[in-house]
Scaffold this motif. Structure first.
Motif, mmCIF file in Angstrom:
data_model
loop_
_atom_site.group_PDB
_atom_site.id
_atom_site.type_symbol
_atom_site.label_atom_id
_atom_site.label_comp_id
_atom_site.label_asym_id
_atom_site.label_seq_id
_atom_site.Cartn_x
_atom_site.Cartn_y
_atom_site.Cartn_z
ATOM 1 N N PRO A 1 12.083 6.168 -7.038
ATOM 2 C CA PRO A 1 12.072 7.427 -6.434
ATOM 3 C C PRO A 1 10.998 8.072 -6.389
ATOM 4 O O PRO A 1 10.950 9.159 -5.357
ATOM 5 N N ASN A 2 9.920 7.766 -6.800
ATOM 6 C CA ASN A 2 8.584 8.549 -6.470
ATOM 7 C C ASN A 2 7.630 7.542 -6.033
ATOM 8 O O ASN A 2 7.099 6.543 -6.600
ATOM 9 N N VAL A 3 7.335 7.835 -4.665
ATOM 10 C CA VAL A 3 6.107 7.019 -4.300
ATOM 11 C C VAL A 3 5.444 7.608 -3.347
ATOM 12 O O VAL A 3 5.523 8.945 -2.833
ATOM 13 N N ILE A 4 4.004 7.314 -3.114
ATOM 14 C CA ILE A 4 3.022 8.016 -2.296
ATOM 15 C C ILE A 4 2.864 7.008 -1.076
ATOM 16 O O ILE A 4 2.487 5.817 -1.320
ATOM 17 N N THR A 5 3.255 7.403 -0.035
ATOM 18 C CA THR A 5 2.991 6.250 1.137
ATOM 19 C C THR A 5 1.445 6.093 1.763
ATOM 20 O O THR A 5 0.882 7.247 1.727
ATOM 21 N N PHE B 1 3.938 7.582 -10.236
ATOM 22 C CA PHE B 1 4.197 7.337 -8.791
ATOM 23 C C PHE B 1 3.744 6.001 -8.482
ATOM 24 O O PHE B 1 2.748 5.372 -9.202
ATOM 25 N N ALA B 2 4.332 5.247 -7.364
ATOM 26 C CA ALA B 2 4.102 4.106 -7.085
ATOM 27 C C ALA B 2 3.362 4.246 -5.625
ATOM 28 O O ALA B 2 3.924 5.089 -4.705
ATOM 29 N N ALA B 3 2.337 3.566 -5.431
ATOM 30 C CA ALA B 3 1.706 3.609 -3.780
ATOM 31 C C ALA B 3 2.567 2.800 -3.033
ATOM 32 O O ALA B 3 3.190 1.405 -3.530
ATOM 33 N N MET B 4 2.759 3.120 -1.920
ATOM 34 C CA MET B 4 3.478 2.001 -0.996
ATOM 35 C C MET B 4 2.554 1.894 0.070
ATOM 36 O O MET B 4 2.490 2.351 1.231
#
Length: 688
Positions: A279-283, A443-446
């Motif tokens: 649900p938490n990502v940084i594009t 957060f996960a990077a995308m």
């Protein structure tokens, strides 16, 4: 109609045009990258579709993310535009908010897109309460319009100082202009944004007029090119707010396409991460020209009420919050006069492109550095533009332009280029996360775009992100976003009253009526929706403040109440600032209405790996890669052949037609059930 089954997303970037085809009957997905045709994007657009679809008659829908408007603004290549405004207010566009490009120093030069001799005045006046003090003279307006035409203007913006409170004079003036202006390029400021604050309203409306001839001409060429291929489906355009709109609407409101392409990438990231359980990502969208960053928290992308495309070019319309820096694959590295290494913002673009393309550029880029360091396969360039990349030319350029001035060897210079580029990217990520109160460890990077997945390890280490989620097709993620985007239209209207003076039931009724009227735009688009949602918000602030908070409200069947509005404001204000202010009246500045047509959900299981091969069977070779000053023999795998559950310990390279993924030493990748590669630190390999 029965033969049309393809939905195609087309994202045109500065370097490549990305194509994503979804066969709605079979679930088959096909992707392609072709070089962008900068002079006329419609050429590359049609060539890209031809690469995946033999018969255009089979296409039901084409959804387009475009940079035509963005490029026209950044390069100042819009149409010659005139402004007709209230007497005494011709310089609002130039005065702005009394800011300047550089805060310090004696000089703050700024040239507005409409020069002063094309900003003309007429006698009219509407008071802030909406009363007409002086009615505009249509004859005087027509005379000014004729003068602007004679001066070479192709479009015109009509802006009156208090038009948001009462647009009667603007309406009269626009009709007078249209009586002598034989085209559709006449913009009324209140048609674009009927909102208080004169500079933001004028800037947005003027940019709309500035773009209309350019964007409309491009869309006309695009429709003609598609018609010539016997296409009879629907064409939709991605908006900066992450929704899509019809071509007709895009021609009328081209300013809404200012961040069209980057917004499509965020929408795709939202859909991919939701399916994958992130649900938490940084594009992290890295193309050939730029690096675009956006934050998705709790499954929702952040919307900003306004943004600045460049200094003085303020667009006040809802947009996905995106931070853009010049750190793309084509960003040029150089040593400045002070002996410091710089990367970007100047880019080699797609033509001539990086030095390794061999098309005339002799200054090294980020792509050249990745190639020299072994992270990119010279024999397998993405996009089909070249048969092979010239490693020696890239090496020579880095040696001449970077290594020699800094007194280091070529490999050190190439690593230095990446370190500078990575530092810029990390700074952009911190800007949208840490500086806004978000913990990167949650957060996960995308990473996506052609080059994003080459920099995953550095971003995890430098920023402290928990993991990375690399989509199945990173290089065409924005094109996927075009296919999955909903249709959305936003409306805004200034209220500008103290809360205790607001007739809440009447306000709620008005907002519902605006929503019903806006829904008609969805009906005219001819697109099927699963459902239509309405979103209602109020821009509010304490008396004496200048910046508003946005308070979402529900409008129940019993009607809106002052108590409900106050509760919504206090919730939004406390969430933003941590505490309320006692004893200060509250003002309602604007109401906002969004109508969203939800398109059928895209089934992410179409990306599920069909292979059952073990990791070693997917290995296609190895090559030496320079990492932190050490040359490491690194295995290379065919990424799309990896089966679900496969784990790949770094260092490793995963290759596919649209991108290359580098898994750094100390990291491990795992293929999930949607074909994504989830990258974590080896110590956290078991974490979700």
């Amino acid at each position: 109609m029965s033969g049309r089954r393809y939905a195609i997303g087309v994202d045109v970037g500065g370097t490549f045009t990305d194509i994503f085809l979804w066969d709605e009957e079979t679930g088959r997905v096909t992707t392609a990258k072709v070089p962008s045709t900068r002079g006329d994007q419609s050429v590359g657009f049609v060539e890209g579709i031809s690469a995946v679809a033999d018969d255009f008659a089979d296409i039901a829908t084409v959804v387009h993310g475009t940079t035509v408007g963005t490029n026209a603004l950044l390069e100042r290549k819009g149409a010659p535009t005139g402004i007709i405004t209230t007497e005494g207010f011709r310089d609002v566009l130039e005065m702005r908010r009394r800011d300047r490009p550089t805060t310090w120093g004696l000089w703050g030069m700024f040239t507005p897109i409409v020069p002063r001799d094309r900003r003309v005045e007429v006698r009219e006046r509407v008071l802030a309460d909406g009363n007409v003090l002086q009615t505009v003279d249509p004859g005087e307006v027509a005379e000014r319009a004729e003068a602007l035409r004679a001066a070479g203007c192709e479009s015109v913006c009509v802006f009156f100082i208090n038009g948001y409170a009462n647009n009667d004079n603007e309406t009269i003036a626009v009709e007078a202009v249209r009586s002598v202006w034989p085209n559709d390029y006449v913009t009324a400021a209140t048609e674009i944004i009927p909102e208080i604050r004169e500079f933001e309203r004028l800037s947005t409306a003027t940019l709309n007029a500035y773009l209309q001839p350019v964007v409309s001409s491009y869309l006309d060429r695009l429709e003609t090119a598609l018609d010539n291929r016997h296409f009879s489906g629907d064409v939709l355009i991605v908006q900066s707010n992450g929704g899509v709109m019809s071509v007709e609407t895009a021609k009328r409101y081209p300013v809404r396409t200012a961040l069209s392409g980057p917004a499509a990438g965020v929408i795709a990231a939202k859909a991919i991460s939701a399916a994958a359980g992130f649900p938490n990502v940084i594009t992290c969208d890295m193309g050939g020209t730029s690096f675009d960053v956006s934050l998705i928290a709790g499954g929702e992308a952040a919307l900003a009420a306004q943004t600045a495309i460049d200094f003085g070019m303020v667009v006040r319309t809802p947009m996905i919050e995106i931070t853009t820096i010049g750190a793309g694959g084509g960003s040029i590295a150089h040593v400045d006069e002070g002996g410091l290494l710089r990367v970007g913002p100047e880019s080699a673009g797609s033509n001539p492109g990086p030095v390794c393309y061999g098309l005339g550029n002799d200054r090294p880029t980020v792509t050249d550095a990745n190639l020299v360091l072994g992270r990119i396969n010279a024999a397998r360039p993405i996009g089909g533009k070249l048969d092979a990349l010239d490693v020696e030319a890239a090496r020579a350029a880095i040696a001449r332009e970077i290594a020699a001035p800094l007194g280091i060897d070529v490999m050190e210079a190439a690593e230095a280029i990446l370190k500078v580029a990575n530092a810029k990217m990390a700074g952009a990520i911190r800007l949208v996360s840490i500086e806004r109160g978000y913990d990167p460890d949650k957060f996960a990077a995308m990473p996506f775009g052609g080059g994003g997945a080459l920099h995953t390890g550095a971003l995890l280490k430098d920023v402290g992100l928990r993991s990375a989620l690399v989509p199945r097709y990173p290089g065409v993620t924005s094109a996927l976003g075009c296919v999955v985007a909903d249709m959305r239209h936003d409306r805004v209207q200034t209220v500008n009253r103290l809360l205790d003076e607001v007739d809440a039931p009447a306000l709620g009724t008005e907002m519902q009526a605006v929503a019903a009227e806006t829904e008609m735009l969805l009906a005219r688009a001819g697109v099927a929706f699963e459902r239509i949602d309405r979103v209602f918000e109020l821009d509010m602030l304490y008396l004496g403040q200048t910046h508003t908070v946005t308070a979402p409200v529900e409008i129940p069947s019993g009607g809106l109440t002052v108590k409900a509005i106050r509760a919504a404001f206090e919730t939004a204000y406390r969430r933003t600032f941590g505490r309320l202010l006692a004893g200060i009246p509250v003002r309602v500045m604007n109401y906002r209405v969004a109508v969203i047509g939800r398109r059928p959900a895209f089934d992410m299981t179409v990306f599920a790996p069909s292979s059952d091969r073990v990791l070693e069977d997917c290995r296609v070779g190895s090559r030496r890669v320079r990492v932190d000053g050490e040359d490491i023999e690194t295995p290379v795998y065919e990424r799309l052949d990896l089966s679900e559950g496969t784990e790949i310990a770094g260092p490793a390279i995963l290759e596919q037609p649209d991108t290359t993924i580098f898994i750094d030493p100390g990291l491990v990748g795992r293929v999930d059930r949607f074909g994504n590669v989830v990258i974590t630190r080896q110590a956290r390999a078991g974490d979700a």
